[in-house]
Design a protein around this motif. Structure first.
Motif, mmCIF file in Angstrom:
data_model
loop_
_atom_site.group_PDB
_atom_site.id
_atom_site.type_symbol
_atom_site.label_atom_id
_atom_site.label_comp_id
_atom_site.label_asym_id
_atom_site.label_seq_id
_atom_site.Cartn_x
_atom_site.Cartn_y
_atom_site.Cartn_z
ATOM 1 N N HIS A 4 1.517 33.998 -52.009
ATOM 2 C CA HIS A 4 2.753 34.788 -52.142
ATOM 3 C C HIS A 4 3.432 34.950 -50.797
ATOM 4 O O HIS A 4 4.620 34.757 -50.649
ATOM 5 C CB HIS A 4 2.464 36.185 -52.675
ATOM 6 C CG HIS A 4 2.069 36.173 -54.115
ATOM 7 N ND1 HIS A 4 1.099 36.990 -54.610
ATOM 8 C CD2 HIS A 4 2.519 35.442 -55.151
ATOM 9 C CE1 HIS A 4 0.953 36.769 -55.896
ATOM 10 N NE2 HIS A 4 1.794 35.831 -56.251
ATOM 11 N N LEU A 5 2.628 35.332 -49.807
ATOM 12 C CA LEU A 5 3.239 35.622 -48.517
ATOM 13 C C LEU A 5 3.697 34.354 -47.817
ATOM 14 O O LEU A 5 4.689 34.354 -47.104
ATOM 15 C CB LEU A 5 2.260 36.375 -47.618
ATOM 16 C CG LEU A 5 2.238 37.869 -47.923
ATOM 17 C CD1 LEU A 5 1.294 38.584 -46.973
ATOM 18 C CD2 LEU A 5 3.630 38.459 -47.781
ATOM 19 N N VAL B 478 2.377 43.814 -44.409
ATOM 20 C CA VAL B 478 2.264 42.542 -45.146
ATOM 21 C C VAL B 478 1.111 42.578 -46.142
ATOM 22 O O VAL B 478 1.180 41.987 -47.212
ATOM 23 C CB VAL B 478 2.110 41.326 -44.202
ATOM 24 C CG1 VAL B 478 3.410 41.069 -43.490
ATOM 25 C CG2 VAL B 478 0.975 41.518 -43.230
ATOM 26 N N LEU B 481 2.334 44.497 -49.155
ATOM 27 C CA LEU B 481 3.267 43.717 -49.970
ATOM 28 C C LEU B 481 2.529 42.658 -50.784
ATOM 29 O O LEU B 481 2.880 42.373 -51.927
ATOM 30 C CB LEU B 481 4.338 43.073 -49.089
ATOM 31 C CG LEU B 481 5.304 44.068 -48.446
ATOM 32 C CD1 LEU B 481 6.265 43.349 -47.513
ATOM 33 C CD2 LEU B 481 6.080 44.836 -49.507
ATOM 34 N N GLU B 482 1.501 42.042 -50.170
ATOM 35 C CA GLU B 482 0.630 41.109 -50.891
ATOM 36 C C GLU B 482 0.160 41.709 -52.205
ATOM 37 O O GLU B 482 0.256 41.099 -53.262
ATOM 38 C CB GLU B 482 -0.628 40.874 -50.052
ATOM 39 C CG GLU B 482 -0.604 39.658 -49.191
ATOM 40 C CD GLU B 482 -1.039 38.467 -49.969
ATOM 41 O OE1 GLU B 482 -0.293 37.466 -49.942
ATOM 42 O OE2 GLU B 482 -2.082 38.533 -50.630
ATOM 43 N N PHE B 485 3.024 42.431 -54.747
ATOM 44 C CA PHE B 485 3.543 41.223 -55.397
ATOM 45 C C PHE B 485 2.566 40.687 -56.434
ATOM 46 O O PHE B 485 2.964 40.205 -57.489
ATOM 47 C CB PHE B 485 3.856 40.156 -54.333
ATOM 48 C CG PHE B 485 5.199 40.365 -53.673
ATOM 49 C CD1 PHE B 485 5.975 39.290 -53.286
ATOM 50 C CD2 PHE B 485 5.687 41.641 -53.436
ATOM 51 C CE1 PHE B 485 7.212 39.479 -52.674
ATOM 52 C CE2 PHE B 485 6.920 41.846 -52.830
ATOM 53 C CZ PHE B 485 7.684 40.752 -52.443
ATOM 54 N N ALA B 486 1.278 40.783 -56.106
ATOM 55 C CA ALA B 486 0.281 40.285 -57.054
ATOM 56 C C ALA B 486 0.300 41.118 -58.328
ATOM 57 O O ALA B 486 0.252 40.578 -59.438
ATOM 58 C CB ALA B 486 -1.094 40.313 -56.400
ATOM 59 N N LEU B 500 12.170 39.060 -50.668
ATOM 60 C CA LEU B 500 12.212 40.512 -50.504
ATOM 61 C C LEU B 500 13.621 40.877 -50.050
ATOM 62 O O LEU B 500 14.116 40.323 -49.079
ATOM 63 C CB LEU B 500 11.199 40.903 -49.434
ATOM 64 C CG LEU B 500 10.889 42.392 -49.282
ATOM 65 C CD1 LEU B 500 10.165 42.898 -50.505
ATOM 66 C CD2 LEU B 500 10.046 42.595 -48.037
ATOM 67 N N VAL B 503 12.951 46.579 -47.781
ATOM 68 C CA VAL B 503 11.705 47.333 -47.902
ATOM 69 C C VAL B 503 11.724 48.460 -46.896
ATOM 70 O O VAL B 503 12.265 48.320 -45.792
ATOM 71 C CB VAL B 503 10.473 46.414 -47.677
ATOM 72 C CG1 VAL B 503 10.448 45.836 -46.272
ATOM 73 C CG2 VAL B 503 9.189 47.171 -47.952
ATOM 74 N N ARG B 540 8.877 51.726 -50.510
ATOM 75 C CA ARG B 540 9.758 51.328 -51.596
ATOM 76 C C ARG B 540 10.567 50.106 -51.159
ATOM 77 O O ARG B 540 10.770 49.891 -49.971
ATOM 78 C CB ARG B 540 10.687 52.454 -52.047
ATOM 79 C CG ARG B 540 11.623 52.983 -51.012
ATOM 80 C CD ARG B 540 12.603 53.969 -51.654
ATOM 81 N NE ARG B 540 13.297 54.719 -50.635
ATOM 82 C CZ ARG B 540 14.353 54.265 -49.962
ATOM 83 N NH1 ARG B 540 14.821 53.064 -50.202
ATOM 84 N NH2 ARG B 540 14.924 55.013 -49.037
#
Lengths: 99, 550
Positions: A4-5, B478, B481-482, B485-486, B500, B503, B540
């Motif tokens: 994803h990253l 990061v 966010l990983e 997103f998952a 993105l 954020v 957020r």
């Protein structure tokens, strides 16, 4: 999961801080039922994008005038571009603000 | 033999129209009109879509001269123009520089400012020549056309000039903020200079700054022809205007308190005009003085009988029933009563909610639908109609796009709200209570629209933590966010967010904390997410599924 990253793009459509401020002003003035974060910086403000119309433009103009100390005029040649997007609009205000 | 009235009843050097760059006299105007008349295409009808006031009046006068009927289209949606094309044998649209006339074919109006001009004879036209058709919407079917005879239009200008005291010895400068193609602007800013001692401003007049500059550019006495909306905006803007002898307001009732503020701030007199598209302007009042309206000198009010509804009689026009919105006090005076609930006014345009509802339910995929006018529709400028639909197979954005093609933009809602059912009563009506309940449940649905994507926590031995920061481990953005997103991908059949948009890291996330991720779809292909620990907001942002630009 790590992919994803790797594929993530911090692209040019991220709201910059001043754009967030202007988005907040638009949402607050017009009482739009949305979060200021939801206004995409590059989408059109009028018609098919955010869907604002000329009455909204007038209301926003009055608020801009009192908060940033300069007046919008119809004869500004850049009018089409100024309102083309949140980004263009914020740039314009940033350039012309006196307070 | 039919009597005739001149196109213009002004002297050759009188100023008719003004811009920042030019003063247009009767002579200049006549030259421009003759030239334009020679450029018009064949056909009995033209649709005047000019947005510039001078282009508009030249196009209108040219059509008159050429014996063509001008269609004053207020519905400029592509469906509206298509309907005109079908109904009137494919008329040509007269457009100025900004013109967009599809599906009609167009003819450009670009009058020259003639530097030196010889005197031209002033043409005159039969009083019963049909100058224009204006349209109002009925509750069903196609818009109703109303005939405007040349004699009636001239008469209106003369009596308005008398009512507002415009005299040759002191010609007034009119600055109008209203568009030329609606009846109010048409009468007061387009036709009036032709038969009354006034000049009309044809430059921009939309923003408060424009209005100030326009008034400053015109000689006294100045009159601002405007609407309650613009008066409200000028007051809010604390506009510094030069000396203005009078404000005239119309298209919606003017609140007496607003009128009083305007009178005090700008040392002026505020009057209102009452009229209807069907019959034109018929009465006026000085808002702060009285709620009694006095009709123009040549208008009479009558009744059909003791219980009958009031009628308006005007020269060269059909007798017109005004419905139960008037309380007639005498032949020449009335008060206004409440408004019919089916009609609403937005941006100076009147429309029937029943008609809008018909159009809505005819959109493919809409099983049921309703437009609702919120209570503050006429007092809050940014207020718009609300629209609810039952349309299981369609998305709200698609329905909004379909509406954009079918109705004038001013009646569009901010967004279309999809519901499971519209709570009609046994006769199919939506009572006021049911309306309010619908509005409330839609508002609640919004705030509850967040769903939970899942939870995660980052263990204390996560490899990203040492060094971030020494002695004070905080989970790096990061890594957060990983996880976000998952979890979101898990809710969207494995589709992951590609970009993105923004954020904000509101508060630090500590190792071992359980973080709850919630999300909502904020726009097509866009998700807004938030991370919380207990009730504290940590992060957020918004991301999109679409492909990122290169």
């Amino acid at each position: 999961m790590k992919d994803h990253l790797v594929n993530l793009a911090f692209n040019d459509t991220m709201q910059r801080p001043f754009e967030r401020e202007i988005a907040g002003l638009i949402v607050e003035t017009l009482r739009l039922e949305m979060s200021p974060d939801d206004i995409q910086p590059t989408q059109p403000l009028f018609g098919d994008g955010l869907g604002l119309d000329s009455i909204d433009a007038l209301e926003i103009a009055v608020v801009i005038s009192s908060r940033y100390g300069f007046q919008l005029k119809s004869d500004d040649e850049r009018n089409q571009e100024i309102f083309a997007s949140l980004r263009a609009f914020s740039d314009f205000i940033q350039q012309h603000r006196t307070q | 033999m039919t009597s005739r009235l001149p196109l213009v009843a002004r002297a050759s050097q009188d100023a008719l129209f003004r811009t920042h760059d030019a003063t247009i006299t009767t002579d200049h105007f006549l030259h421009a009109v003759h030239t334009m008349a020679g450029q018009l295409p064949l056909g009995d009808y033209v649709v005047n879509l000019c947005q510039d006031r001078y282009c508009f009046v030249v196009a209108f006068a040219a059509a008159l001269l050429a014996g063509k009927i001008t269609l004053l289209a207020s519905d400029r949606s592509s469906d509206g123009l298509k309907a005109l094309a079908e109904r009137f044998g494919d008329p040509t649209a007269l457009v100025d520089g900004t013109g967009e006339a599809k599906p009609l074919r167009s003819c450009l109006v670009a009058p020259d400012f003639v530097k030196s001009s010889g005197r031209l004879d002033i043409p005159s036209l039969p009083v019963d020549q049909v100058a224009a058709l204006v349209f109002t919407s009925g509750s069903t079917g196609q818009p109703v056309a109303h005939t405007k005879l040349w004699g009636a239009l001239v008469q209106r200008s003369i009596t308005a000039g008398q009512r507002f005291g415009f005299v040759q010895e002191r010609p007034a400068s009119i600055v109008g903020t209203v568009p030329p193609q609606h009846m109010y602007g048409f009468e007061t800013t387009v036709l009036l200079p032709l038969h009354a001692p006034v000049s009309s401003w044809c430059g921009s007049s939309f923003y408060p700054a424009d209005i100030q500059l326009a008034l400053e550019a015109c000689p006294e006495p100045r009159v601002l022809v405007t609407t309650p909306l613009h008066i409200r905006m000028l007051l809010q803007d604390d506009a510094k205007l030069p000396a203005v002898a009078g404000f005239i307001s119309a298209t919606a009732p003017l609140d007496a308190a607003l009128a009083s503020q305007a009178e005090q701030k700008w040392k002026t007199e505020v009057s209102e005009i009452f009229g209807a598209t069907e019959v034109g302007s018929i009465a006026s009042r000085r808002t702060v003085q009285s709620d009694v309206w006095t009709v123009y000198p040549d208008i009479r009010l009558t009744r059909t009988g003791p219980e009958g509804s009031p009628l308006v009689e005007a020269p060269h026009a059909r007798t017109f029933p005004l419905g139960d919105t008037l309380d007639v006090l005498s032949e020449t005076q009335f008060r206004l009563l409440g408004r019919s609930t089916d009609f609403i006014k937005l941006g100076g345009r009147r429309e029937s909610i029943a008609r809008l509802n018909q159009i809505l339910t005819a959109v493919p995929g809409v099983v049921d639908g309703v437009f609702i006018a919120p209570d503050d529709l006429e007092t809050r400028p940014a207020a718009r109609l609300l629209t609810f639909v039952v349309a299981p197979d369609r998305k709200p954005d698609e329905i909004l796009a379909a509406l954009r093609e079918r109705i004038d933009a001013v009646f569009l809602p901010r967004r279309v709200v999809c519901v499971d059912t519209i709570p009609r009563n046994q006769v199919g009506k939506l009572t006021r209570q049911a309306q309010l309940a619908l509005q409330e449940s839609a508002a609640r649905a919004d705030t509850n629209a967040e769903s939970i994507a899942g939870t995660f926590s980052i263990p204390a031995d996560h490899p990203s933590l040492p060094g971030h920061f020494p002695g004070r481990p905080i989970v790096p953005g990061v890594v957060l966010l990983e996880e976000v997103f998952a979890l979101i991908a898990g809710r969207f059949d494995g589709r992951s967010l590609k970009a993105l948009d923004n954020v904000k890291f509101v508060a630090p996330v500590l190792p071992g904390e359980t973080v709850t991720v919630s999300y909502r779809v904020s726009a097509p292909d866009r998700v807004a997410f938030s991370c919380r620990h207990a009730d504290t907001l940590l992060v957020r942002g918004t991301g999109s599924f679409g492909s990122a630009p290169s």
